[in-house]
Write a protein that holds these residues in place. Structure first.
Motif, PDB file in Angstrom:
ATOM      1  N   ASP A  17      -7.443  -1.553  -4.675  1.00 56.22           N
ATOM      2  CA  ASP A  17      -7.042  -1.740  -6.070  1.00 56.22           C
ATOM      3  C   ASP A  17      -6.767  -3.206  -6.391  1.00 56.22           C
ATOM      4  O   ASP A  17      -6.564  -3.562  -7.556  1.00 56.22           O
ATOM      5  CB  ASP A  17      -5.777  -0.924  -6.379  1.00 56.22           C
ATOM      6  CG  ASP A  17      -6.011   0.572  -6.263  1.00 56.22           C
ATOM      7  OD1 ASP A  17      -5.050   1.280  -5.894  1.00 56.22           O
ATOM      8  OD2 ASP A  17      -7.140   1.031  -6.536  1.00 56.22           O
ATOM      9  N   SER A  18      -6.726  -4.041  -5.389  1.00 56.78           N
ATOM     10  CA  SER A  18      -6.475  -5.465  -5.618  1.00 56.78           C
ATOM     11  C   SER A  18      -7.573  -6.037  -6.506  1.00 56.78           C
ATOM     12  O   SER A  18      -8.765  -5.984  -6.173  1.00 56.78           O
ATOM     13  CB  SER A  18      -6.439  -6.229  -4.294  1.00 56.78           C
ATOM     14  OG  SER A  18      -5.370  -5.783  -3.494  1.00 56.78           O
TER      15      SER A  18
ATOM     16  N   LEU B 130      -3.368  -8.152  -9.551  1.00 55.43           N
ATOM     17  CA  LEU B 130      -2.690  -7.209  -8.679  1.00 55.43           C
ATOM     18  C   LEU B 130      -3.136  -7.428  -7.241  1.00 55.43           C
ATOM     19  O   LEU B 130      -4.339  -7.449  -6.950  1.00 55.43           O
ATOM     20  CB  LEU B 130      -2.989  -5.768  -9.104  1.00 55.43           C
ATOM     21  CG  LEU B 130      -2.475  -4.662  -8.177  1.00 55.43           C
ATOM     22  CD1 LEU B 130      -0.942  -4.643  -8.160  1.00 55.43           C
ATOM     23  CD2 LEU B 130      -3.028  -3.297  -8.576  1.00 55.43           C
TER      24      LEU B 130
ATOM     25  N   LYS C  60      -0.260   3.793 -11.459  1.00 57.27           N
ATOM     26  CA  LYS C  60      -0.863   4.520 -10.344  1.00 57.27           C
ATOM     27  C   LYS C  60       0.254   4.850  -9.379  1.00 57.27           C
ATOM     28  O   LYS C  60       1.036   3.972  -9.015  1.00 57.27           O
ATOM     29  CB  LYS C  60      -1.957   3.696  -9.658  1.00 57.27           C
ATOM     30  CG  LYS C  60      -2.698   4.454  -8.567  1.00 57.27           C
ATOM     31  CD  LYS C  60      -3.927   3.700  -8.089  1.00 57.27           C
ATOM     32  CE  LYS C  60      -4.680   4.514  -7.039  1.00 57.27           C
ATOM     33  NZ  LYS C  60      -5.918   3.862  -6.587  1.00 57.27           N
TER      34      LYS C  60
ATOM     35  N   VAL D 100       2.572   1.548  -8.735  1.00 56.63           N
ATOM     36  CA  VAL D 100       2.296   0.291  -9.435  1.00 56.63           C
ATOM     37  C   VAL D 100       2.231   0.559 -10.932  1.00 56.63           C
ATOM     38  O   VAL D 100       1.744   1.614 -11.372  1.00 56.63           O
ATOM     39  CB  VAL D 100       0.985  -0.355  -8.935  1.00 56.63           C
ATOM     40  CG1 VAL D 100      -0.219   0.536  -9.201  1.00 56.63           C
ATOM     41  CG2 VAL D 100       0.774  -1.717  -9.547  1.00 56.63           C
TER      42      VAL D 100
ATOM     43  N   VAL E  81      -2.493  -5.734  -3.500  1.00 58.85           N
ATOM     44  CA  VAL E  81      -1.908  -4.636  -2.740  1.00 58.85           C
ATOM     45  C   VAL E  81      -1.950  -5.033  -1.267  1.00 58.85           C
ATOM     46  O   VAL E  81      -3.029  -5.215  -0.690  1.00 58.85           O
ATOM     47  CB  VAL E  81      -2.667  -3.324  -2.964  1.00 58.85           C
ATOM     48  CG1 VAL E  81      -2.014  -2.192  -2.174  1.00 58.85           C
ATOM     49  CG2 VAL E  81      -2.706  -2.990  -4.453  1.00 58.85           C
TER      50      VAL E  81
ATOM     51  N   LYS F 191       0.845  -1.196   0.000  1.00 60.41           N
ATOM     52  CA  LYS F 191       0.000   0.000   0.000  1.00 60.41           C
ATOM     53  C   LYS F 191       0.880   1.245   0.000  1.00 60.41           C
ATOM     54  O   LYS F 191       1.856   1.327   0.749  1.00 60.41           O
ATOM     55  CB  LYS F 191      -0.884  -0.006   1.247  1.00 60.41           C
ATOM     56  CG  LYS F 191      -1.756   1.216   1.417  1.00 60.41           C
ATOM     57  CD  LYS F 191      -2.550   1.108   2.717  1.00 60.41           C
ATOM     58  CE  LYS F 191      -3.325   2.389   2.989  1.00 60.41           C
ATOM     59  NZ  LYS F 191      -4.066   2.297   4.287  1.00 60.41           N
TER      60      LYS F 191
ATOM     61  N   ALA G 136      -0.593   2.935  -4.664  1.00 56.13           N
ATOM     62  CA  ALA G 136      -1.574   1.860  -4.688  1.00 56.13           C
ATOM     63  C   ALA G 136      -2.358   1.796  -3.371  1.00 56.13           C
ATOM     64  O   ALA G 136      -1.817   2.069  -2.283  1.00 56.13           O
ATOM     65  CB  ALA G 136      -0.876   0.528  -4.931  1.00 56.13           C
TER      66      ALA G 136
END
Lengths: 112, 111
Positions: free
Chosen positions: A81-82, A108, A74, A19, A110, A15, A77
């Motif tokens: 966003d996962s 992805l 981004k 990314v 995070v 976090k 992150a």
């Protein structure tokens, strides 16, 4: 024939870290490129498209025709966003007789 | 807004059985699509329909048939299901603006 390549199946970041999800394409015409996102067990939804040149949920993507890339970025992150991210290419410039070709996706994660 | 609606959401079939996945959209879109999603393979296009009355093969059409019943509806039929057709199926539709909208998916298991 068009092709979309997402070289990373999995990407894990912490976090607050930047990314970048990579996407490369091959297409003989003028491409239209998209990023779709799929949160856990939900439908795919459009994240952004290159012609809009907009930022959605802090994500941006720039079409680089020289490198045939459309990487998603981004700066910071967030855990929400996962998701699975798919890059896609539209095979026709306008009109209704077109279809999307998808990459294989990048998952992805995070981490807190 | 309903958007793209597909049924059933879950189905278990025995090898050799047949079934039809239904899809309807209420956005007055001309184009409709059927994709399958498999781990490590991404989304692959099975069939698509650019307009009412037309259908075309996509990347993986074998073992499937489709019908564009009218502008709203686009069904996918498995005549004789095989374990290799175990997958998540997504219906989608699009306007001339190229943005594709997806249904929620149908989880199909063939045993």
């Amino acid at each position: 024939a068009q092709r979309v390549t997402q070289p990373e199946k999995l990407l894990s970041v912490f976090k607050g870290a930047p990314v970048e999800l990579k996407c490369n394409y091959s297409y003989s015409g003028s491409p239209e490129l998209f990023w779709y996102v799929q949160y856990s067990r939900q439908r795919l939804q459009l994240l952004l498209r290159h012609i809009s040149r907009e930022s959605i949920k802090g994500f941006t993507a720039d079409l680089n025709k020289g490198e045939t890339s459309f990487h998603l970025k981004k700066p910071f992150a967030q855990e929400e966003d996962s998701a699975m991210y798919y890059c896609a290419l539209s095979s026709a410039g306008g009109g209704s007789n077109y279809k999307l070709t998808f990459g294989k996706g990048t998952l992805l994660t995070v981490n807190p | 807004n309903a958007g793209v609606t597909q049924t059933p959401k879950f189905q278990v079939l025995k090898t050799g059985q047949s079934m039809t996945l239904q899809c309807a959209q209420d956005m007055n879109h001309n184009s409709m699509y059927w994709y399958r999603q498999d781990p490590g393979m991404g989304l692959r296009l099975i069939y698509y329909s650019a307009s009412e009355g037309t259908t075309d093969k996509g990347e993986v059409p074998n073992g499937y048939n489709v019908s564009r019943l009218n502008k709203r509806e686009f069904s996918l039929r498995l005549e004789s299901a095989a374990p290799s057709q175990t997958s998540v199926y997504f219906c989608a539709s699009a306007s001339s603006g190229n943005t594709i909208y997806f249904g929620e998916g149908s989880w199909l298991t063939v045993v």
